[in-house]
Design a protein around this motif. Structure first.
Motif, PDB file in Angstrom:
ATOM      1  N   TYR A  33      -6.926   7.863  -9.220  1.00  0.00           N
ATOM      2  CA  TYR A  33      -5.482   7.208  -8.968  1.00  0.00           C
ATOM      3  C   TYR A  33      -5.718   5.778  -8.306  1.00  0.00           C
ATOM      4  CZ  TYR A  33      -0.533   5.899  -6.557  1.00  0.00           C
ATOM      5  OH  TYR A  33       0.427   5.374  -5.946  1.00  0.00           O
ATOM      6  N   GLY A  34      -5.664   4.644  -8.917  1.00  0.00           N
ATOM      7  CA  GLY A  34      -5.761   2.944  -8.602  1.00  0.00           C
ATOM      8  C   GLY A  34      -4.705   2.422  -7.724  1.00  0.00           C
ATOM      9  N   ILE A  35      -5.072   2.049  -6.427  1.00  0.00           N
ATOM     10  CA  ILE A  35      -4.395   0.754  -5.650  1.00  0.00           C
ATOM     11  C   ILE A  35      -4.918  -0.448  -6.496  1.00  0.00           C
ATOM     12  CG2 ILE A  35      -3.941  -0.149  -4.145  1.00  0.00           C
ATOM     13  CD1 ILE A  35      -4.292   2.588  -2.857  1.00  0.00           C
ATOM     14  N   VAL A  36      -4.075  -0.802  -6.724  1.00  0.00           N
ATOM     15  CA  VAL A  36      -4.566  -2.666  -7.795  1.00  0.00           C
ATOM     16  C   VAL A  36      -3.495  -4.173  -6.380  1.00  0.00           C
ATOM     17  CG1 VAL A  36      -5.614  -1.782  -9.751  1.00  0.00           C
ATOM     18  CG2 VAL A  36      -3.008  -2.564  -9.452  1.00  0.00           C
ATOM     19  N   GLY A  37      -4.162  -5.237  -6.700  1.00  0.00           N
ATOM     20  CA  GLY A  37      -3.997  -6.196  -5.846  1.00  0.00           C
ATOM     21  C   GLY A  37      -4.377  -7.252  -5.705  1.00  0.00           C
ATOM     22  N   GLU A  38      -4.088  -8.472  -5.279  1.00  0.00           N
ATOM     23  CA  GLU A  38      -4.920  -9.442  -4.603  1.00  0.00           C
ATOM     24  C   GLU A  38      -5.507  -9.114  -3.516  1.00  0.00           C
ATOM     25  OE1 GLU A  38      -3.059 -13.452  -7.322  1.00  0.00           O
ATOM     26  OE2 GLU A  38      -2.072 -12.263  -5.173  1.00  0.00           O
ATOM     27  N   GLY A  40      -6.159  -9.603   0.157  1.00  0.00           N
ATOM     28  CA  GLY A  40      -5.399  -9.662   1.036  1.00  0.00           C
ATOM     29  C   GLY A  40      -4.093  -9.270   1.324  1.00  0.00           C
ATOM     30  N   SER A  41      -4.033  -7.924  -0.178  1.00  0.00           N
ATOM     31  CA  SER A  41      -2.796  -7.307  -0.812  1.00  0.00           C
ATOM     32  C   SER A  41      -2.536  -5.852   0.882  1.00  0.00           C
ATOM     33  CB  SER A  41      -2.353  -7.296  -1.827  1.00  0.00           C
ATOM     34  OG  SER A  41      -3.275  -6.318  -2.155  1.00  0.00           O
ATOM     35  N   GLY A  42      -3.489  -5.610   1.362  1.00  0.00           N
ATOM     36  CA  GLY A  42      -4.061  -4.178   1.996  1.00  0.00           C
ATOM     37  C   GLY A  42      -4.298  -2.994   1.249  1.00  0.00           C
ATOM     38  N   LYS A  43      -4.283  -3.051   0.543  1.00  0.00           N
ATOM     39  CA  LYS A  43      -4.959  -1.981  -0.290  1.00  0.00           C
ATOM     40  C   LYS A  43      -6.958  -1.588   0.244  1.00  0.00           C
ATOM     41  CE  LYS A  43      -7.261  -4.701  -3.989  1.00  0.00           C
ATOM     42  NZ  LYS A  43      -6.879  -6.192  -3.239  1.00  0.00           N
ATOM     43  N   VAL A 208      -1.746   3.926 -11.263  1.00  0.00           N
ATOM     44  CA  VAL A 208      -1.384   3.116 -10.540  1.00  0.00           C
ATOM     45  C   VAL A 208      -0.460   2.196  -9.922  1.00  0.00           C
ATOM     46  CG1 VAL A 208      -2.433   0.443 -11.241  1.00  0.00           C
ATOM     47  CG2 VAL A 208      -3.725   1.835 -12.355  1.00  0.00           C
ATOM     48  N   ALA A 209      -0.829   2.042  -8.880  1.00  0.00           N
ATOM     49  CA  ALA A 209      -0.337   1.768  -7.641  1.00  0.00           C
ATOM     50  C   ALA A 209      -0.926   0.008  -7.571  1.00  0.00           C
ATOM     51  CB  ALA A 209       0.301   2.139  -5.997  1.00  0.00           C
ATOM     52  N   VAL A 210       0.289  -0.814  -7.469  1.00  0.00           N
ATOM     53  CA  VAL A 210       0.775  -2.569  -7.693  1.00  0.00           C
ATOM     54  C   VAL A 210       0.855  -2.483  -6.129  1.00  0.00           C
ATOM     55  CG1 VAL A 210       0.798  -4.679  -8.480  1.00  0.00           C
ATOM     56  CG2 VAL A 210       0.583  -2.562  -9.923  1.00  0.00           C
ATOM     57  N   MET A 211       0.202  -3.733  -5.556  1.00  0.00           N
ATOM     58  CA  MET A 211       0.279  -3.960  -4.343  1.00  0.00           C
ATOM     59  C   MET A 211       0.674  -5.267  -4.275  1.00  0.00           C
ATOM     60  SD  MET A 211      -2.087  -2.139  -1.199  1.00  0.00           S
ATOM     61  CE  MET A 211      -0.765  -2.838   0.219  1.00  0.00           C
ATOM     62  N   LYS A 212       1.779  -5.706  -3.056  1.00  0.00           N
ATOM     63  CA  LYS A 212       1.376  -7.394  -2.932  1.00  0.00           C
ATOM     64  C   LYS A 212       1.943  -7.732  -1.866  1.00  0.00           C
ATOM     65  CE  LYS A 212       4.406 -10.926  -4.720  1.00  0.00           C
ATOM     66  NZ  LYS A 212       5.425 -12.122  -5.508  1.00  0.00           N
ATOM     67  N   GLU A 213       1.143  -8.636  -0.204  1.00  0.00           N
ATOM     68  CA  GLU A 213       1.964  -8.493   0.386  1.00  0.00           C
ATOM     69  C   GLU A 213       2.407  -7.486   1.543  1.00  0.00           C
ATOM     70  OE1 GLU A 213       4.783 -11.586   0.028  1.00  0.00           O
ATOM     71  OE2 GLU A 213       3.810 -12.887  -0.990  1.00  0.00           O
ATOM     72  N   GLY A 214       1.023  -6.152   1.358  1.00  0.00           N
ATOM     73  CA  GLY A 214       0.732  -5.005   2.026  1.00  0.00           C
ATOM     74  C   GLY A 214       2.076  -3.985   1.936  1.00  0.00           C
ATOM     75  N   ARG A 215       2.770  -4.670   0.987  1.00  0.00           N
ATOM     76  CA  ARG A 215       3.306  -2.733  -0.202  1.00  0.00           C
ATOM     77  C   ARG A 215       3.671  -2.701  -1.583  1.00  0.00           C
ATOM     78  NH1 ARG A 215       8.496  -2.894   3.657  1.00  0.00           N
ATOM     79  NH2 ARG A 215       8.263  -4.885   4.955  1.00  0.00           N
ATOM     80  N   ILE A 216       4.019  -1.470  -1.894  1.00  0.00           N
ATOM     81  CA  ILE A 216       3.711  -1.250  -3.421  1.00  0.00           C
ATOM     82  C   ILE A 216       4.539  -1.457  -3.554  1.00  0.00           C
ATOM     83  CG2 ILE A 216       3.708   0.828  -4.881  1.00  0.00           C
ATOM     84  CD1 ILE A 216       1.820   2.087  -2.791  1.00  0.00           C
ATOM     85  N   VAL A 217       4.889  -2.756  -4.395  1.00  0.00           N
ATOM     86  CA  VAL A 217       6.094  -2.948  -5.770  1.00  0.00           C
ATOM     87  C   VAL A 217       6.000  -2.526  -6.907  1.00  0.00           C
ATOM     88  CG1 VAL A 217       5.751  -5.451  -5.225  1.00  0.00           C
ATOM     89  CG2 VAL A 217       4.483  -5.099  -7.076  1.00  0.00           C
ATOM     90  N   GLU A 218       5.011  -1.694  -7.822  1.00  0.00           N
ATOM     91  CA  GLU A 218       4.815  -1.316  -8.369  1.00  0.00           C
ATOM     92  C   GLU A 218       4.135   0.084  -8.837  1.00  0.00           C
ATOM     93  OE1 GLU A 218       6.002  -1.373 -13.858  1.00  0.00           O
ATOM     94  OE2 GLU A 218       5.421  -3.385 -11.843  1.00  0.00           O
ATOM     95  N   GLU A 219       4.925   1.810  -9.123  1.00  0.00           N
ATOM     96  CA  GLU A 219       3.411   2.787  -9.521  1.00  0.00           C
ATOM     97  C   GLU A 219       3.988   2.789 -11.079  1.00  0.00           C
ATOM     98  OE1 GLU A 219       2.437   6.074  -7.206  1.00  0.00           O
ATOM     99  OE2 GLU A 219       3.842   6.779  -8.402  1.00  0.00           O
ATOM    100  N   ALA A 220       2.816   2.208 -12.150  1.00  0.00           N
ATOM    101  CA  ALA A 220       3.133   2.951 -13.528  1.00  0.00           C
ATOM    102  C   ALA A 220       1.470   4.161 -13.428  1.00  0.00           C
ATOM    103  CB  ALA A 220       2.898   1.714 -13.996  1.00  0.00           C
ATOM    104  N   THR A 221       1.690   4.646 -14.769  1.00  0.00           N
ATOM    105  CA  THR A 221       0.636   5.279 -15.782  1.00  0.00           C
ATOM    106  C   THR A 221       0.008   4.529 -15.863  1.00  0.00           C
ATOM    107  OG1 THR A 221       1.894   5.308 -17.512  1.00  0.00           O
ATOM    108  CG2 THR A 221       2.224   7.010 -16.047  1.00  0.00           C
ATOM    109  N   LEU A 222      -1.534   4.159 -16.353  1.00  0.00           N
ATOM    110  CA  LEU A 222      -2.241   3.760 -17.077  1.00  0.00           C
ATOM    111  C   LEU A 222      -1.441   3.010 -18.712  1.00  0.00           C
ATOM    112  CD1 LEU A 222      -3.949   1.360 -17.143  1.00  0.00           C
ATOM    113  CD2 LEU A 222      -5.636   3.413 -17.937  1.00  0.00           C
TER     114      LEU A 222
END
Length: 252
Positions: A33-38, A40-43, A208-222
């Motif tokens: 399971y992946g967690i991605v983001g810029e 400082g996003s909290g990942k 993959v879960a996509v994080m922005k500013e501390g929140r998961i904004v989207e979860e999607a399959t690869l």
């Protein structure tokens, strides 16, 4: 597939800074399971809460069906191990590879240290000649292999990977990712990989879960991400940036 990890309503604050905000996700046993983001996003903060390194959190974390408290018992670390971003910083400069690998074996009262050390090194593609080298005598890729061996020596079921290739040369990154893919298959590991790079996540992870500013904004399959079947503009921006920097997202 049963769940190896369940997170619900996870919040983490440092003083007035609210770093992780109401995060929830599940990871199936044997899943990557992946967690991605810029930055400082909290990942990475999520990984530190999962691993027990950060005790200042609220919400619910369940691992292998067991609800977790802020302080974890020693047995927890037989089950869950973490690999850090910078292999040079995570290895003690005055300890040989042998001493680094022997330490967790001794802490947890396990026997057959020699056998365990040799197996752990072999599993990460290093021979016995590396046992008595110091970190400064190793390349970056070799140091990260030692760090992975240290995590594996306790035979955990779950590996938490915090940007495990970002400190490595591009030519070495694929070697380490391929190694992790092989180890996952051989040991039936559950992996949680944090990265700012969707291409790295795509090498290992099916979801993959996509994080922005501390929140998961989207979860999607690869597959959905590769095909562009995504809903958030932020995810599209991350995907475009990854393609510009690293080319098309592919699996190992």
């Amino acid at each position: 597939m049963s769940d190896a990890i369940t997170v619900f309503g996870l919040d983490v604050s440092f003083g007035a800074s609210h770093v992780v905000k109401d995060v929830g996700f599940t990871v199936g046993k044997g899943e990557s399971y992946g967690i991605v983001g810029e930055s400082g996003s909290g990942k990475s903060t999520i990984l530190r809460a999962l691993s027990g390194l950060n005790r200042e959190w609220s919400g619910s974390i369940t691992i292998a069906g067991e609800p977790q408290q802020a302080k974890r018992p020693p047995a927890f670390y037989r089950q869950v191990q973490m690999v850090f971003q910078d292999p040079f910083a995570s290895l003690h400069p005055r300890m040989t590879v042998d001493a680094t690998l022997a330490e967790p074996v001794a802490i947890h009262g396990l026997g057959d240290a020699d056998k365990r050390i040799n197996r752990a090194l072999a599993d990460v593609g290093l021979d016995g000649g590396f046992r008595f080298r110091y970190p400064h005598q190793l390349s970056g890729g070799q140091r990260q292999r030692v760090a992975i061996a240290r995590a594996l020596i306790l035979e955990p079921a779950i590996l938490l990977l915090d940007e495990p290739t970002s400190a490595l040369d591009v030519s070495i990154q694929a070697e380490v990712l391929n190694l992790l893919t092989e180890l996952k298959a051989a040991r039936g590991l559950t992996l949680v990989l944090v990265s700012h790079n969707l291409a790295v996540v795509g090498h290992l992870c099916g979801r993959v879960a996509v994080m922005k500013e501390g929140r998961i904004v989207e979860e999607a399959t690869l597959d959905a991400i590769r095909s562009g079947d995504i809903h958030q503009a932020y995810t599209r921006d991350l995907l475009a940036a990854s393609r510009r920097a690293h080319g098309a997202i592919t699996t190992a």
